[in-house]
Design an enzyme around this catalytic site. Structure first.
Site, PDB file in Angstrom:
ATOM      1  CE  LYS A  60      -4.432   1.213   2.023  1.00 36.14           C
ATOM      2  NZ  LYS A  60      -5.107   1.413   0.744  1.00 36.14           N
TER       3      LYS A  60
HETATM    4  N1  PMP Z   1      -7.570  -2.420  -3.185  1.00 33.45           N
HETATM    5  C1  PMP Z   1      -6.994  -1.219  -3.190  1.00 33.45           C
HETATM    6  C2  PMP Z   1      -6.203  -0.797  -4.368  1.00 33.45           C
HETATM    7  C3  PMP Z   1      -7.139  -0.376  -2.074  1.00 33.45           C
HETATM    8  O1  PMP Z   1      -6.551   0.833  -2.064  1.00 33.45           O
HETATM    9  C4  PMP Z   1      -7.901  -0.805  -0.978  1.00 33.45           C
HETATM   10  C5  PMP Z   1      -8.037   0.055   0.258  1.00 33.45           C
HETATM   11  N2  PMP Z   1      -8.694   1.260   0.014  1.00 33.45           N
HETATM   12  C6  PMP Z   1      -8.517  -2.061  -1.033  1.00 33.45           C
HETATM   13  C7  PMP Z   1      -8.302  -2.849  -2.145  1.00 33.45           C
HETATM   14  C8  PMP Z   1      -9.338  -2.573   0.112  1.00 33.45           C
HETATM   15  O2  PMP Z   1      -8.515  -2.902   1.210  1.00 33.45           O
HETATM   16  P1  PMP Z   1      -9.035  -2.804   2.709  1.00 33.45           P
HETATM   17  O3  PMP Z   1     -10.238  -3.671   2.790  1.00 33.45           O
HETATM   18  O4  PMP Z   1      -7.912  -3.317   3.517  1.00 33.45           O
HETATM   19  O5  PMP Z   1      -9.350  -1.385   2.970  1.00 33.45           O
END
Ligand code: PMP
Length: 285
Positions: free
Chosen positions: A151
């Site tokens: 991330k």
């Molecule tokens: N994919 C991407 C590219 C993201 O940025 C996110 C988070 N916003 C997610 C999936 C979902 O992840 P999470 O459930 O951990 O927020």
């Protein structure tokens, strides 16, 4: 009064929460982040978010100047200091101030900050009636470039796909990977239901290992639903009985149209509703 921002260990007023233009997070997108939620004063899956933050940092050889425990404490402390119970929390660690030029070794000290705020991604109406999405022509980052599991502060890949979605008059886009399989949306993971079974792309498809995704998989397994982490094609999406997206900010959002194809009945389906209800119970219950 606006909530204070945690900046390198201190709580500062919003307009004093500033970072130098020489920070490599800004100059090169060199940094990592997390988006977290708290419900009724409880931070949801905090340990998982902290762990993913450290995993992302490890992936880019960035050393976070705090222990995981101290990062978790800082998140909780910031919420409490601001008297916030239901919040969206953004934790960011950048490479820090450096010289012009890429060399991260010229950045002696990372910058870290925690914002506690609110986020509304989609209007409530879409949670009831479903969202329309498109497939973006921008493909998801190749896993051997910047792996989507990290991330990172480099979200241009996702932003380009988001622009395509907006140009098409929709709010979200699904991206395919370098093999042409479905990866994920610009800020959410994607699921489909077909013949009573739940499908979602595997991590190896080049996606973020979403914490909401994990939670939905857990809920589905606990409900004895058959779950498959499998490569999906665009056609698999079109012929699905149901489709929905998951993310910390978005939570669980039904999808009812993809590239102008109506999904299932054109309304949020029963499996989606059941999973969303249980997710709601786990977060707020
Ligand atoms: N994919 C991407 C590219 C993201 O940025 C996110 C988070 N916003 C997610 C999936 C979902 O992840 P999470 O459930 O951990 O927020």
């Amino acid at each position: 009064m606006a909530p204070k921002v945690w900046l390198n260990g201190e709580l500062v007023e919003r307009d004093r929460a500033v970072i130098t233009v020489f920070d490599h997070g800004l100059l090169y997108g060199d940094g990592v982040f997390e988006g977290i939620r708290s419900y009724n004063g409880r931070v949801f899956r905090l340990e998982k978010h902290v762990r993913r933050l450290f995993d992302s940092a490890n992936g880019i050889r960035l050393e976070i100047p705090l222990t995981p425990q101290a990062v978790g404490d800082a998140v909780v402390g910031t919420l409490q200091a601001n008297g916030m119970k239901d919040a969206y929390i953004r934790v960011v660690v950048t490479r820090g101030e450096g010289t012009l030029g890429l060399d991260p070794n010229r950045c002696p000290k990372p910058n870290m900050f925690i914002i506690t705020d609110k986020i509304v991604l989609y209007p409530q109406e879409l949670y009831e009636n479903g969202l329309e999405i498109i497939t973006a022509s921008t493909m998801r980052n190749h896993p051997n470039a910047v792996n989507p599991r990290l991330k990172s502060l480099n979200y241009l890949n996702n932003i380009l796909a988001k622009i395509e979605a907006i140009d098409a008059g929709t709010l979200e886009a699904v991206m395919l990977n370098h093999l042409g399989y479905v990866a994920e949306c610009t800020g959410d993971n994607i699921f489909i239901v077909r013949d009573g079974r739940l499908f979602t792309p595997p991590i190896a498809a080049g996606i973020l290992e979403g914490i909401t995704r994990d939670e939905i998989l857990d809920i589905a397994r606990a409900a004895r639903l058959e779950v498959r982490e499998e490569n999906l094609t665009r056609q698999d999406l079109y012929v699905a009985d149901e489709c929905f997206l998951t993310g910390t900010a978005a939570e669980v959002v039904p999808v009812v149209r993809i590239d102008k194809r109506t999904i299932g009945s054109g309304k949020p389906g029963p499996v989606t509703k059941r999973l969303a209800e249980e997710f709601h119970r786990r977060t707020r219950g």
